[in-house]
Design a protein around this motif. Structure first.
Motif, PDB file in Angstrom:
ATOM      1  N   MET A 177       0.830  -1.208   0.000  1.00  0.00           N
ATOM      2  CA  MET A 177       0.000   0.000   0.000  1.00  0.00           C
ATOM      3  C   MET A 177       0.865   1.259   0.000  1.00  0.00           C
ATOM      4  N   ALA A 178       0.422   2.195  -0.826  1.00  0.00           N
ATOM      5  CA  ALA A 178       1.189   3.441  -0.873  1.00  0.00           C
ATOM      6  C   ALA A 178       0.977   4.246   0.394  1.00  0.00           C
ATOM      7  N   LYS A 179       2.023   4.863   0.827  1.00  0.00           N
ATOM      8  CA  LYS A 179       1.927   5.700   2.016  1.00  0.00           C
ATOM      9  C   LYS A 179       2.573   7.052   1.719  1.00  0.00           C
ATOM     10  N   THR A 180       2.142   8.045   2.417  1.00  0.00           N
ATOM     11  CA  THR A 180       2.809   9.335   2.273  1.00  0.00           C
ATOM     12  C   THR A 180       3.067   9.938   3.639  1.00  0.00           C
TER      13      THR A 180
ATOM     14  N   GLU B 129       4.386  13.067   3.510  1.00  0.00           N
ATOM     15  CA  GLU B 129       4.556  14.478   3.163  1.00  0.00           C
ATOM     16  C   GLU B 129       3.597  15.348   3.957  1.00  0.00           C
ATOM     17  N   PRO B 130       4.123  16.368   4.604  1.00  0.00           N
ATOM     18  CA  PRO B 130       3.226  17.295   5.310  1.00  0.00           C
ATOM     19  C   PRO B 130       2.414  18.100   4.305  1.00  0.00           C
TER      20      PRO B 130
END
Lengths: 251, 348
Positions: free
Chosen positions: A1-4, A6-7
Protein backbone atom coordinates in the motif's frame (compact mmCIF):
# COMPACT_ATOMS: atom_id res chain seq x y z
CA UNK A 1 0.00 0.00 0.00
CA UNK A 2 1.19 3.44 -0.87
CA UNK A 3 1.93 5.70 2.02
CA UNK A 4 2.81 9.33 2.27
CA UNK A 5 4.61 11.15 5.02
CA UNK A 6 4.56 14.48 3.16
CA UNK A 7 3.23 17.29 5.31
CA UNK A 8 0.34 19.21 3.77
CA UNK A 9 -0.01 22.96 4.12
CA UNK A 10 -3.41 24.64 4.06
CA UNK A 11 -3.32 28.43 4.09
CA UNK A 12 -6.04 28.85 6.68
CA UNK A 13 -4.79 26.03 8.87
CA UNK A 14 -1.80 25.43 11.08
CA UNK A 15 1.59 25.01 9.46
CA UNK A 16 2.54 21.32 9.75
CA UNK A 17 5.42 20.73 12.14
CA UNK A 18 7.58 19.12 9.46
CA UNK A 19 7.25 22.19 7.29
CA UNK A 20 7.76 24.80 9.95
CA UNK A 21 11.54 24.54 10.13
CA UNK A 22 11.84 24.49 6.34
CA UNK A 23 9.72 27.62 5.99
CA UNK A 24 11.58 29.43 8.75
CA UNK A 25 14.85 28.60 6.97
CA UNK A 26 13.37 29.90 3.70
CA UNK A 27 12.27 33.16 5.33
CA UNK A 28 15.58 33.75 7.11
CA UNK A 29 17.53 32.76 4.00
CA UNK A 30 15.54 35.15 1.86
CA UNK A 31 15.99 38.11 4.22
CA UNK A 32 19.71 37.38 4.71
CA UNK A 33 20.12 36.85 0.95
CA UNK A 34 18.46 40.18 0.19
CA UNK A 35 20.62 41.91 2.79
CA UNK A 36 23.76 40.40 1.24
CA UNK A 37 22.72 41.43 -2.28
CA UNK A 38 21.96 44.95 -1.07
CA UNK A 39 25.42 45.26 0.42
CA UNK A 40 27.17 43.68 -2.57
CA UNK A 41 25.34 45.89 -5.07
CA UNK A 42 25.63 49.12 -3.10
CA UNK A 43 29.25 48.77 -2.06
CA UNK A 44 30.40 48.33 -5.66
CA UNK A 45 28.54 51.29 -7.14
CA UNK A 46 30.57 53.26 -9.61
CA UNK A 47 31.84 56.68 -8.67
CA UNK A 48 29.64 59.43 -10.02
CA UNK A 49 32.56 61.80 -10.41
CA UNK A 50 33.80 64.88 -8.66
CA UNK A 51 31.61 67.40 -10.48
CA UNK A 52 29.31 69.35 -8.17
CA UNK A 53 27.84 72.70 -7.27
CA UNK A 54 30.60 74.64 -5.56
CA UNK A 55 28.65 77.47 -3.99
CA UNK A 56 27.90 81.01 -5.09
CA UNK A 57 30.17 82.92 -7.38
CA UNK A 58 30.41 86.02 -9.53
CA UNK A 59 32.49 87.03 -12.50
CA UNK A 60 32.96 89.77 -15.06
CA UNK A 61 33.84 88.90 -18.60
CA UNK A 62 33.13 89.02 -22.31
CA UNK A 63 29.93 87.22 -23.29
CA UNK A 64 29.79 85.02 -26.37
CA UNK A 65 26.26 83.92 -27.26
CA UNK A 66 26.82 81.48 -30.10
CA UNK A 67 26.73 78.56 -30.30
CA UNK A 68 25.70 78.63 -26.64
CA UNK A 69 26.32 81.32 -24.03
CA UNK A 70 29.85 81.24 -22.60
CA UNK A 71 31.79 83.81 -20.65
CA UNK A 72 35.47 84.65 -21.17
CA UNK A 73 36.45 85.75 -17.67
CA UNK A 74 38.15 89.08 -17.04
CA UNK A 75 37.92 89.01 -13.27
CA UNK A 76 36.40 86.77 -10.64
CA UNK A 77 37.15 85.57 -7.11
CA UNK A 78 36.84 81.94 -8.26
CA UNK A 79 37.96 81.87 -11.89
CA UNK A 80 41.25 82.85 -13.50
CA UNK A 81 41.42 85.64 -16.05
CA UNK A 82 41.05 84.00 -19.47
CA UNK A 83 38.98 81.04 -18.20
CA UNK A 84 35.96 80.24 -20.35
CA UNK A 85 32.85 79.08 -18.53
CA UNK A 86 29.55 77.61 -19.69
CA UNK A 87 26.47 79.54 -18.65
CA UNK A 88 23.12 77.96 -17.87
CA UNK A 89 19.83 78.97 -16.34
CA UNK A 90 17.81 77.47 -13.52
CA UNK A 91 16.85 73.82 -13.80
CA UNK A 92 17.02 72.31 -17.26
CA UNK A 93 17.29 75.65 -18.99
CA UNK A 94 20.01 77.30 -20.94
CA UNK A 95 21.04 80.93 -20.53
CA UNK A 96 20.11 82.11 -24.01
CA UNK A 97 17.14 84.22 -22.85
CA UNK A 98 19.33 86.15 -20.44
CA UNK A 99 22.31 86.39 -22.80
CA UNK A 100 20.87 86.97 -26.29
CA UNK A 101 20.86 90.78 -26.17
CA UNK A 102 24.42 91.13 -24.88
CA UNK A 103 26.59 89.22 -27.34
CA UNK A 104 30.17 90.52 -27.28
CA UNK A 105 29.51 92.84 -24.34
CA UNK A 106 31.23 92.89 -21.01
CA UNK A 107 28.79 91.47 -18.49
CA UNK A 108 28.69 90.70 -14.82
CA UNK A 109 27.26 87.35 -13.82
CA UNK A 110 26.16 85.89 -10.51
CA UNK A 111 25.10 82.36 -9.73
CA UNK A 112 26.22 78.95 -8.58
CA UNK A 113 29.52 77.54 -9.70
CA UNK A 114 29.77 74.11 -11.32
CA UNK A 115 33.14 72.47 -11.55
CA UNK A 116 34.24 69.16 -13.01
CA UNK A 117 37.94 69.50 -13.50
CA UNK A 118 38.42 70.82 -17.02
CA UNK A 119 34.79 71.87 -17.35
CA UNK A 120 33.57 74.94 -15.52
CA UNK A 121 30.15 76.51 -15.51
CA UNK A 122 27.80 78.85 -13.73
CA UNK A 123 24.09 78.44 -13.16
CA UNK A 124 22.92 82.02 -13.40
CA UNK A 125 20.53 83.66 -11.00
CA UNK A 126 17.30 84.73 -12.60
CA UNK A 127 17.01 87.91 -14.68
CA UNK A 128 19.33 90.87 -14.26
CA UNK A 129 20.55 89.52 -10.93
CA UNK A 130 22.18 86.71 -12.88
CA UNK A 131 23.50 88.53 -15.94
CA UNK A 132 23.72 92.22 -16.77
CA UNK A 133 26.07 94.34 -18.86
CA UNK A 134 28.55 96.46 -16.95
CA UNK A 135 28.53 100.22 -17.28
CA UNK A 136 32.15 100.26 -18.43
CA UNK A 137 32.37 98.36 -21.71
CA UNK A 138 36.04 99.04 -22.32
CA UNK A 139 38.47 96.15 -22.16
CA UNK A 140 41.78 95.25 -23.61
CA UNK A 141 40.85 91.58 -23.61
CA UNK A 142 40.68 89.93 -27.04
CA UNK A 143 39.04 86.55 -27.57
CA UNK A 144 41.35 84.64 -29.88
CA UNK A 145 39.73 82.09 -32.20
CA UNK A 146 42.13 79.50 -33.54
CA UNK A 147 41.29 76.67 -35.92
CA UNK A 148 42.79 73.31 -34.98
CA UNK A 149 41.71 71.69 -38.24
CA UNK A 150 39.25 68.92 -39.04
CA UNK A 151 39.08 66.03 -36.58
CA UNK A 152 37.43 62.65 -36.33
CA UNK A 153 36.60 62.12 -32.67
CA UNK A 154 35.03 59.39 -30.58
CA UNK A 155 33.27 60.07 -27.31
CA UNK A 156 29.96 60.84 -25.65
CA UNK A 157 27.56 63.73 -26.18
CA UNK A 158 26.29 65.11 -22.85
CA UNK A 159 24.65 68.24 -21.58
CA UNK A 160 27.18 70.63 -20.15
CA UNK A 161 25.26 71.44 -17.01
CA UNK A 162 24.70 67.93 -15.66
CA UNK A 163 28.17 66.93 -16.76
CA UNK A 164 29.56 69.89 -14.85
CA UNK A 165 28.05 68.43 -11.68
CA UNK A 166 24.40 69.53 -11.55
CA UNK A 167 23.41 65.88 -11.73
CA UNK A 168 25.90 63.15 -11.20
CA UNK A 169 27.20 61.13 -12.91
CA UNK A 170 25.76 63.27 -15.75
CA UNK A 171 26.89 60.69 -18.27
CA UNK A 172 25.79 57.23 -19.34
CA UNK A 173 22.59 55.64 -20.56
CA UNK A 174 20.73 55.97 -17.27
CA UNK A 175 21.13 59.73 -17.67
CA UNK A 176 20.24 59.87 -21.38
CA UNK A 177 16.67 61.16 -21.03
CA UNK A 178 17.76 63.81 -18.54
CA UNK A 179 20.49 64.94 -20.94
CA UNK A 180 17.98 65.20 -23.78
CA UNK A 181 15.67 67.30 -21.62
CA UNK A 182 18.51 69.66 -20.77
CA UNK A 183 19.47 69.96 -24.42
CA UNK A 184 15.84 70.63 -25.38
CA UNK A 185 15.92 73.38 -22.76
CA UNK A 186 18.89 74.96 -24.63
CA UNK A 187 21.57 73.85 -22.19
CA UNK A 188 24.89 73.68 -24.04
CA UNK A 189 25.87 70.22 -25.34
CA UNK A 190 29.38 69.03 -24.62
CA UNK A 191 31.36 66.35 -26.39
CA UNK A 192 33.39 64.25 -23.94
CA UNK A 193 36.24 62.98 -26.04
CA UNK A 194 37.71 59.52 -25.42
CA UNK A 195 41.13 61.15 -25.44
CA UNK A 196 42.25 64.73 -24.79
CA UNK A 197 42.32 67.14 -27.76
CA UNK A 198 44.95 69.82 -27.38
CA UNK A 199 44.88 69.23 -23.63
CA UNK A 200 41.11 69.12 -23.11
CA UNK A 201 38.60 66.26 -23.17
CA UNK A 202 35.53 68.54 -23.05
CA UNK A 203 34.46 70.30 -26.27
CA UNK A 204 31.48 72.60 -26.64
CA UNK A 205 29.36 71.46 -29.59
CA UNK A 206 28.03 73.56 -32.45
CA UNK A 207 26.91 72.87 -35.98
CA UNK A 208 29.23 73.46 -38.93
CA UNK A 209 28.21 77.14 -39.02
CA UNK A 210 29.07 77.65 -35.37
CA UNK A 211 25.42 77.77 -34.25
CA UNK A 212 23.28 75.66 -31.90
CA UNK A 213 23.06 72.00 -32.90
CA UNK A 214 20.54 70.54 -30.44
CA UNK A 215 17.99 68.81 -32.68
CA UNK A 216 20.56 66.91 -34.73
CA UNK A 217 22.20 65.18 -31.77
CA UNK A 218 19.29 64.01 -29.59
CA UNK A 219 19.46 60.43 -30.89
CA UNK A 220 23.14 60.21 -30.06
CA UNK A 221 23.38 61.46 -26.49
CA UNK A 222 24.88 59.32 -23.71
CA UNK A 223 26.29 56.63 -25.98
CA UNK A 224 29.71 56.19 -27.49
CA UNK A 225 29.70 57.83 -30.92
CA UNK A 226 32.18 58.82 -33.57
CA UNK A 227 31.85 62.13 -35.46
CA UNK A 228 33.78 64.50 -37.68
CA UNK A 229 34.05 68.23 -37.69
CA UNK A 230 36.29 71.24 -37.33
CA UNK A 231 37.73 72.00 -33.94
CA UNK A 232 38.31 75.62 -32.93
CA UNK A 233 39.72 77.15 -29.80
CA UNK A 234 37.67 80.08 -28.45
CA UNK A 235 39.65 81.56 -25.60
CA UNK A 236 40.51 78.49 -23.52
CA UNK A 237 37.47 76.47 -24.65
CA UNK A 238 37.44 74.04 -27.54
CA UNK A 239 34.43 74.12 -29.87
CA UNK A 240 33.68 71.04 -31.96
CA UNK A 241 31.80 72.17 -35.09
CA UNK A 242 30.25 68.78 -35.64
CA UNK A 243 28.97 67.56 -39.00
CA UNK A 244 25.70 65.86 -37.94
CA UNK A 245 25.66 63.49 -40.92
CA UNK A 246 28.98 62.00 -39.77
CA UNK A 247 27.73 60.98 -36.31
CA UNK A 248 27.81 57.22 -36.00
CA UNK A 249 27.14 54.99 -32.99
CA UNK A 250 30.44 53.33 -32.15
CA UNK A 251 30.46 49.53 -32.46
CA UNK B 1 -12.21 31.02 0.30
CA UNK B 2 -15.16 33.19 1.11
CA UNK B 3 -18.79 33.78 0.14
CA UNK B 4 -18.29 37.54 0.29
CA UNK B 5 -15.46 39.78 -0.82
CA UNK B 6 -13.31 41.44 1.79
CA UNK B 7 -10.10 43.39 1.08
CA UNK B 8 -7.87 40.70 2.57
CA UNK B 9 -8.91 37.48 4.27
CA UNK B 10 -6.27 37.74 6.96
CA UNK B 11 -5.06 34.74 8.85
CA UNK B 12 -1.99 33.95 10.91
CA UNK B 13 -0.05 32.57 7.95
CA UNK B 14 -0.69 35.68 5.87
CA UNK B 15 0.46 37.93 8.71
CA UNK B 16 3.66 35.91 8.97
CA UNK B 17 4.18 35.92 5.22
CA UNK B 18 3.71 39.67 4.96
CA UNK B 19 5.98 40.30 7.93
CA UNK B 20 8.77 38.47 6.12
CA UNK B 21 8.09 40.52 2.97
CA UNK B 22 8.28 43.81 4.85
CA UNK B 23 11.46 42.66 6.64
CA UNK B 24 12.92 41.79 3.26
CA UNK B 25 12.33 45.23 1.77
CA UNK B 26 13.32 47.17 4.88
CA UNK B 27 16.54 45.15 5.25
CA UNK B 28 17.42 45.66 1.59
CA UNK B 29 16.80 49.40 1.50
CA UNK B 30 18.48 50.13 4.83
CA UNK B 31 21.54 48.05 4.10
CA UNK B 32 21.83 49.48 0.59
CA UNK B 33 21.70 53.05 1.85
CA UNK B 34 23.26 52.88 5.30
CA UNK B 35 25.90 50.16 5.00
CA UNK B 36 26.62 49.32 1.36
CA UNK B 37 26.89 52.80 -0.13
CA UNK B 38 29.21 54.23 2.54
CA UNK B 39 31.53 51.28 1.80
CA UNK B 40 31.70 52.23 -1.90
CA UNK B 41 34.65 54.25 -3.11
CA UNK B 42 32.98 57.51 -4.09
CA UNK B 43 34.61 60.90 -4.64
CA UNK B 44 31.47 62.61 -3.35
CA UNK B 45 28.35 61.23 -1.65
CA UNK B 46 25.60 60.22 -4.06
CA UNK B 47 22.65 62.54 -4.50
CA UNK B 48 19.79 61.32 -2.30
CA UNK B 49 17.46 60.73 -5.24
CA UNK B 50 20.05 58.75 -7.22
CA UNK B 51 20.81 56.61 -4.18
CA UNK B 52 17.17 55.85 -3.50
CA UNK B 53 16.25 55.18 -7.12
CA UNK B 54 19.10 52.66 -7.24
CA UNK B 55 18.08 51.03 -3.95
CA UNK B 56 14.38 50.68 -4.81
CA UNK B 57 15.03 49.79 -8.45
CA UNK B 58 17.39 46.93 -7.70
CA UNK B 59 15.16 45.75 -4.85
CA UNK B 60 12.14 45.57 -7.18
CA UNK B 61 14.17 43.55 -9.67
CA UNK B 62 15.19 40.97 -7.06
CA UNK B 63 11.64 40.76 -5.73
CA UNK B 64 10.26 40.12 -9.21
CA UNK B 65 12.95 37.51 -9.76
CA UNK B 66 12.01 35.68 -6.56
CA UNK B 67 8.29 35.84 -7.41
CA UNK B 68 8.92 34.17 -10.75
CA UNK B 69 11.03 31.47 -9.09
CA UNK B 70 8.27 30.47 -6.65
CA UNK B 71 6.05 28.79 -9.26
CA UNK B 72 8.63 26.40 -10.72
CA UNK B 73 10.16 25.78 -7.28
CA UNK B 74 6.77 24.61 -6.03
CA UNK B 75 6.50 22.31 -9.06
CA UNK B 76 9.92 20.85 -8.35
CA UNK B 77 9.60 20.60 -4.58
CA UNK B 78 6.20 20.64 -2.86
CA UNK B 79 7.67 22.05 0.32
CA UNK B 80 7.69 25.42 -1.46
CA UNK B 81 3.91 25.40 -1.89
CA UNK B 82 3.34 27.53 1.23
CA UNK B 83 5.55 30.22 -0.32
CA UNK B 84 3.15 30.30 -3.23
CA UNK B 85 0.17 30.69 -0.93
CA UNK B 86 0.38 34.45 -0.48
CA UNK B 87 2.31 35.29 -3.65
CA UNK B 88 -0.19 37.99 -4.57
CA UNK B 89 0.91 40.07 -1.60
CA UNK B 90 4.49 39.66 -2.77
CA UNK B 91 3.43 40.98 -6.17
CA UNK B 92 1.59 43.98 -4.77
CA UNK B 93 4.56 44.92 -2.56
CA UNK B 94 6.86 44.60 -5.57
CA UNK B 95 4.64 47.03 -7.46
CA UNK B 96 4.88 49.49 -4.57
CA UNK B 97 8.69 49.22 -4.50
CA UNK B 98 8.93 49.59 -8.29
CA UNK B 99 6.56 52.58 -8.14
CA UNK B 100 8.76 54.21 -5.50
CA UNK B 101 11.76 53.73 -7.79
CA UNK B 102 9.81 55.33 -10.65
CA UNK B 103 8.79 58.29 -8.52
CA UNK B 104 12.40 59.01 -7.58
CA UNK B 105 13.40 58.83 -11.25
CA UNK B 106 10.52 61.06 -12.27
CA UNK B 107 11.18 63.51 -9.48
CA UNK B 108 14.86 63.81 -10.32
CA UNK B 109 15.70 63.22 -13.97
CA UNK B 110 12.37 64.53 -15.27
CA UNK B 111 11.97 67.49 -12.96
CA UNK B 112 13.43 70.99 -13.14
CA UNK B 113 12.30 71.45 -16.75
CA UNK B 114 9.60 73.78 -18.06
CA UNK B 115 7.49 70.73 -18.96
CA UNK B 116 5.45 68.55 -16.66
CA UNK B 117 7.24 65.40 -15.53
CA UNK B 118 5.15 63.05 -17.66
CA UNK B 119 5.45 65.24 -20.74
CA UNK B 120 9.17 65.43 -20.13
CA UNK B 121 9.29 61.65 -19.96
CA UNK B 122 7.67 61.37 -23.37
CA UNK B 123 9.41 64.26 -25.10
CA UNK B 124 12.90 63.14 -24.10
CA UNK B 125 12.44 59.63 -25.47
CA UNK B 126 14.41 59.35 -28.68
CA UNK B 127 16.27 56.58 -30.47
CA UNK B 128 13.42 54.05 -30.75
CA UNK B 129 15.15 52.54 -33.79
CA UNK B 130 18.39 51.94 -31.90
CA UNK B 131 19.44 49.01 -29.75
CA UNK B 132 22.01 50.95 -27.77
CA UNK B 133 20.35 54.15 -26.72
CA UNK B 134 16.78 52.79 -26.86
CA UNK B 135 14.68 54.84 -24.40
CA UNK B 136 14.84 52.50 -21.42
CA UNK B 137 12.35 54.56 -19.44
CA UNK B 138 9.59 53.41 -21.78
CA UNK B 139 10.45 49.78 -20.99
CA UNK B 140 10.35 50.53 -17.27
CA UNK B 141 7.07 52.42 -17.47
CA UNK B 142 5.50 49.59 -19.50
CA UNK B 143 6.62 47.02 -16.94
CA UNK B 144 5.29 49.18 -14.11
CA UNK B 145 1.96 49.56 -15.91
CA UNK B 146 1.65 45.77 -16.19
CA UNK B 147 2.56 45.33 -12.52
CA UNK B 148 -0.03 47.93 -11.57
CA UNK B 149 -2.75 46.20 -13.61
CA UNK B 150 -1.86 42.82 -12.11
CA UNK B 151 -1.86 44.25 -8.59
CA UNK B 152 -5.17 46.01 -9.14
CA UNK B 153 -6.78 42.81 -10.45
CA UNK B 154 -5.16 40.49 -7.93
CA UNK B 155 -8.19 40.35 -5.68
CA UNK B 156 -10.58 37.39 -5.84
CA UNK B 157 -13.34 39.72 -7.00
CA UNK B 158 -11.52 40.11 -10.32
CA UNK B 159 -10.84 36.40 -10.46
CA UNK B 160 -14.55 35.72 -10.22
CA UNK B 161 -15.51 38.64 -12.49
CA UNK B 162 -13.07 37.73 -15.27
CA UNK B 163 -13.30 33.92 -14.81
CA UNK B 164 -10.31 31.82 -13.82
CA UNK B 165 -8.95 31.17 -17.36
CA UNK B 166 -9.08 34.86 -18.37
CA UNK B 167 -7.64 35.97 -15.02
CA UNK B 168 -4.85 33.43 -15.26
CA UNK B 169 -4.03 34.45 -18.83
CA UNK B 170 -4.00 38.11 -17.82
CA UNK B 171 -1.65 37.39 -14.95
CA UNK B 172 0.76 35.56 -17.22
CA UNK B 173 1.67 39.10 -18.29
CA UNK B 174 4.02 39.00 -15.32
CA UNK B 175 6.47 37.32 -17.69
CA UNK B 176 6.15 40.19 -20.17
CA UNK B 177 6.81 42.58 -17.30
CA UNK B 178 9.93 40.65 -16.35
CA UNK B 179 11.24 40.70 -19.92
CA UNK B 180 10.63 44.47 -20.02
CA UNK B 181 12.43 44.93 -16.72
CA UNK B 182 15.37 42.86 -17.94
CA UNK B 183 15.48 45.08 -21.05
CA UNK B 184 15.13 48.20 -18.90
CA UNK B 185 18.14 47.22 -16.81
CA UNK B 186 20.20 45.54 -19.51
CA UNK B 187 19.97 48.46 -21.95
CA UNK B 188 20.41 51.12 -19.30
CA UNK B 189 22.21 50.85 -16.00
CA UNK B 190 23.79 47.55 -16.98
CA UNK B 191 25.35 49.05 -20.15
CA UNK B 192 27.10 51.73 -18.18
CA UNK B 193 29.02 48.74 -17.06
CA UNK B 194 31.15 49.81 -14.17
CA UNK B 195 29.36 47.71 -11.54
CA UNK B 196 30.47 44.18 -12.28
CA UNK B 197 28.87 42.83 -9.09
CA UNK B 198 25.43 44.04 -10.05
CA UNK B 199 25.90 42.85 -13.64
CA UNK B 200 26.85 39.37 -12.43
CA UNK B 201 24.01 39.14 -9.90
CA UNK B 202 21.58 40.48 -12.50
CA UNK B 203 22.59 37.83 -15.04
CA UNK B 204 22.43 35.10 -12.38
CA UNK B 205 18.92 36.20 -11.38
CA UNK B 206 17.60 36.15 -14.94
CA UNK B 207 19.29 32.79 -15.62
CA UNK B 208 17.83 31.29 -12.42
CA UNK B 209 14.31 32.25 -13.48
CA UNK B 210 14.85 30.70 -16.91
CA UNK B 211 16.59 27.63 -15.53
CA UNK B 212 13.91 26.84 -12.93
CA UNK B 213 11.14 27.15 -15.51
CA UNK B 214 12.99 24.83 -17.87
CA UNK B 215 13.55 22.31 -15.06
CA UNK B 216 9.85 22.37 -14.09
CA UNK B 217 8.82 22.00 -17.72
CA UNK B 218 11.25 19.10 -18.16
CA UNK B 219 9.77 17.34 -15.14
CA UNK B 220 6.24 17.58 -16.47
CA UNK B 221 6.87 17.27 -20.18
CA UNK B 222 5.72 13.67 -20.47
CA UNK B 223 2.17 14.05 -21.67
CA UNK B 224 -0.05 11.15 -22.45
CA UNK B 225 -1.62 11.91 -25.81
CA UNK B 226 -3.69 8.72 -25.96
CA UNK B 227 -7.07 9.06 -27.72
CA UNK B 228 -8.97 6.11 -26.28
CA UNK B 229 -12.15 6.86 -24.31
CA UNK B 230 -11.12 5.12 -21.10
CA UNK B 231 -7.72 6.03 -19.90
CA UNK B 232 -5.81 3.61 -17.75
CA UNK B 233 -4.95 5.43 -14.55
CA UNK B 234 -3.39 3.41 -11.76
CA UNK B 235 -4.01 0.73 -9.17
CA UNK B 236 -5.99 1.83 -6.13
CA UNK B 237 -3.11 0.73 -3.92
CA UNK B 238 -0.91 3.34 -5.58
CA UNK B 239 -2.90 6.18 -4.06
CA UNK B 240 -2.12 7.08 -0.44
CA UNK B 241 -5.11 7.60 1.81
CA UNK B 242 -6.43 11.19 1.74
CA UNK B 243 -4.23 11.90 -1.25
CA UNK B 244 -4.51 11.72 -5.03
CA UNK B 245 -2.92 10.40 -8.17
CA UNK B 246 -2.73 12.78 -11.12
CA UNK B 247 -3.55 11.42 -14.56
CA UNK B 248 -2.85 13.39 -17.75
CA UNK B 249 -5.60 13.15 -20.36
CA UNK B 250 -4.14 15.72 -22.75
CA UNK B 251 -1.74 18.59 -22.77
CA UNK B 252 -4.33 20.83 -21.12
CA UNK B 253 -6.37 18.36 -19.07
CA UNK B 254 -5.41 16.52 -15.94
CA UNK B 255 -7.52 14.51 -13.52
CA UNK B 256 -6.95 13.95 -9.82
CA UNK B 257 -8.15 10.61 -8.42
CA UNK B 258 -8.65 11.02 -4.70
CA UNK B 259 -8.81 8.25 -2.17
CA UNK B 260 -10.62 8.57 1.09
CA UNK B 261 -10.36 5.22 2.86
CA UNK B 262 -11.89 2.74 0.43
CA UNK B 263 -13.69 5.39 -1.62
CA UNK B 264 -12.19 6.64 -4.92
CA UNK B 265 -13.40 9.70 -6.86
CA UNK B 266 -12.02 11.63 -9.82
CA UNK B 267 -12.18 15.41 -10.21
CA UNK B 268 -10.49 17.99 -12.40
CA UNK B 269 -6.96 18.69 -11.29
CA UNK B 270 -7.52 22.44 -11.69
CA UNK B 271 -8.93 24.37 -8.76
CA UNK B 272 -11.80 26.72 -9.65
CA UNK B 273 -10.02 29.52 -7.79
CA UNK B 274 -6.73 29.97 -9.61
CA UNK B 275 -6.24 26.64 -11.36
CA UNK B 276 -4.10 25.29 -8.53
CA UNK B 277 -3.07 21.59 -8.74
CA UNK B 278 -5.78 19.90 -6.65
CA UNK B 279 -4.11 16.53 -7.11
CA UNK B 280 -1.23 17.80 -5.01
CA UNK B 281 -3.70 18.65 -2.30
CA UNK B 282 -5.18 16.50 0.43
CA UNK B 283 -8.54 15.50 1.82
CA UNK B 284 -8.99 17.67 4.88
CA UNK B 285 -12.20 17.53 6.94
CA UNK B 286 -13.68 15.31 4.22
CA UNK B 287 -12.99 17.73 1.40
CA UNK B 288 -10.41 17.85 -1.37
CA UNK B 289 -8.29 20.85 -0.37
CA UNK B 290 -6.21 22.87 -2.81
CA UNK B 291 -2.56 23.20 -1.86
CA UNK B 292 -2.40 26.80 -3.10
CA UNK B 293 -5.11 28.68 -1.23
CA UNK B 294 -7.06 26.01 0.62
CA UNK B 295 -10.22 26.00 -1.53
CA UNK B 296 -12.23 22.86 -0.75
CA UNK B 297 -14.51 20.51 -2.73
CA UNK B 298 -16.48 17.34 -2.08
CA UNK B 299 -14.71 14.60 -4.01
CA UNK B 300 -17.86 12.87 -5.29
CA UNK B 301 -19.52 15.94 -6.82
CA UNK B 302 -16.79 18.60 -7.13
CA UNK B 303 -18.83 21.12 -5.12
CA UNK B 304 -17.52 23.35 -2.37
CA UNK B 305 -19.26 22.75 0.96
CA UNK B 306 -22.09 25.21 1.74
CA UNK B 307 -22.20 28.18 1.90
CA UNK B 308 -19.49 28.25 -0.78
CA UNK B 309 -20.50 27.92 -4.40
CA UNK B 310 -17.37 26.91 -6.35
CA UNK B 311 -17.62 23.82 -8.55
CA UNK B 312 -15.20 21.71 -10.58
CA UNK B 313 -15.82 18.94 -13.17
CA UNK B 314 -15.97 15.34 -12.06
CA UNK B 315 -15.09 12.19 -14.04
CA UNK B 316 -16.61 8.73 -14.30
CA UNK B 317 -14.34 5.85 -13.37
CA UNK B 318 -14.36 2.08 -13.59
CA UNK B 319 -12.30 -0.62 -11.93
CA UNK B 320 -11.14 -3.53 -14.09
CA UNK B 321 -8.76 -6.26 -13.00
CA UNK B 322 -7.55 -4.16 -10.11
CA UNK B 323 -6.89 -1.08 -12.25
CA UNK B 324 -8.75 2.25 -12.23
CA UNK B 325 -9.83 3.70 -15.59
CA UNK B 326 -11.05 7.26 -16.22
CA UNK B 327 -13.67 8.27 -18.75
CA UNK B 328 -11.99 10.87 -20.94
CA UNK B 329 -15.20 12.88 -21.17
CA UNK B 330 -15.55 15.20 -18.18
CA UNK B 331 -18.89 15.70 -16.42
CA UNK B 332 -20.38 19.13 -15.93
CA UNK B 333 -18.93 20.88 -12.87
CA UNK B 334 -20.75 19.75 -9.75
CA UNK B 335 -22.06 16.47 -11.25
CA UNK B 336 -22.44 13.78 -8.61
CA UNK B 337 -20.61 10.51 -9.38
CA UNK B 338 -20.89 7.40 -7.25
CA UNK B 339 -17.38 6.69 -5.87
CA UNK B 340 -15.60 3.44 -6.69
CA UNK B 341 -15.40 1.35 -3.55
CA UNK B 342 -12.33 -0.81 -3.15
CA UNK B 343 -10.90 -2.28 -0.02
CA UNK B 344 -7.18 -1.67 -0.06
CA UNK B 345 -5.29 -4.40 1.75
CA UNK B 346 -3.28 -2.95 4.58
CA UNK B 347 0.37 -3.89 4.47
CA UNK B 348 2.64 -4.56 7.40
Amino acid sequence: MAKTQEPFFVGWGKVPKDLRLFLICCAVGLVVGFAAMAYATASTQEDTGAGAFMGQTRATGVLQVEPYPILHVISSPHFEKGDTILLSGNGKRGAIDQAKDHDGKIVQIRGFRLDRGGLQGVQLRNGQRGLRPTENQETSMQIPVESLGRWKLSGEICDGKCLGGAMRPGTGLAHRACANLCLLGDVAPVFVSSGPIDGSEFLLLSNEDGQAVTQDILDYTAILVGAEGEVERHGDMLVFKISPETIKVAQ
Amino acid sequence: MSVKYVPVQWNKNKWGYDAVLVALVVAYILIFIRLGTPAAELARPLDYAILRMRAFGTCAFWMLTIILCIGPLARLDKRFLPVLYNRRHFGVLTTVVAFTHAMYVLGWYFSFSPQSQWLALLSSATGFGQFLGFPIEILGVSALFILAVLSATSHDFWLSFLSAPVWKTLHLLIYAAYVLVVGHVALGYFQDGANLTFATLFALGALTVSGLHLAAWFKERKVDETIIDWVKACRPEDIPDKRAAIVTLSKDERVAIFRSGKSFSAVSNACAHQGGPLGEGKIVYGCVTCPWHGFSYKARNGRSPAPFTEMIPTYNMKLEEGVLYIDRKANQPGTDVEPIIYEVAEDG
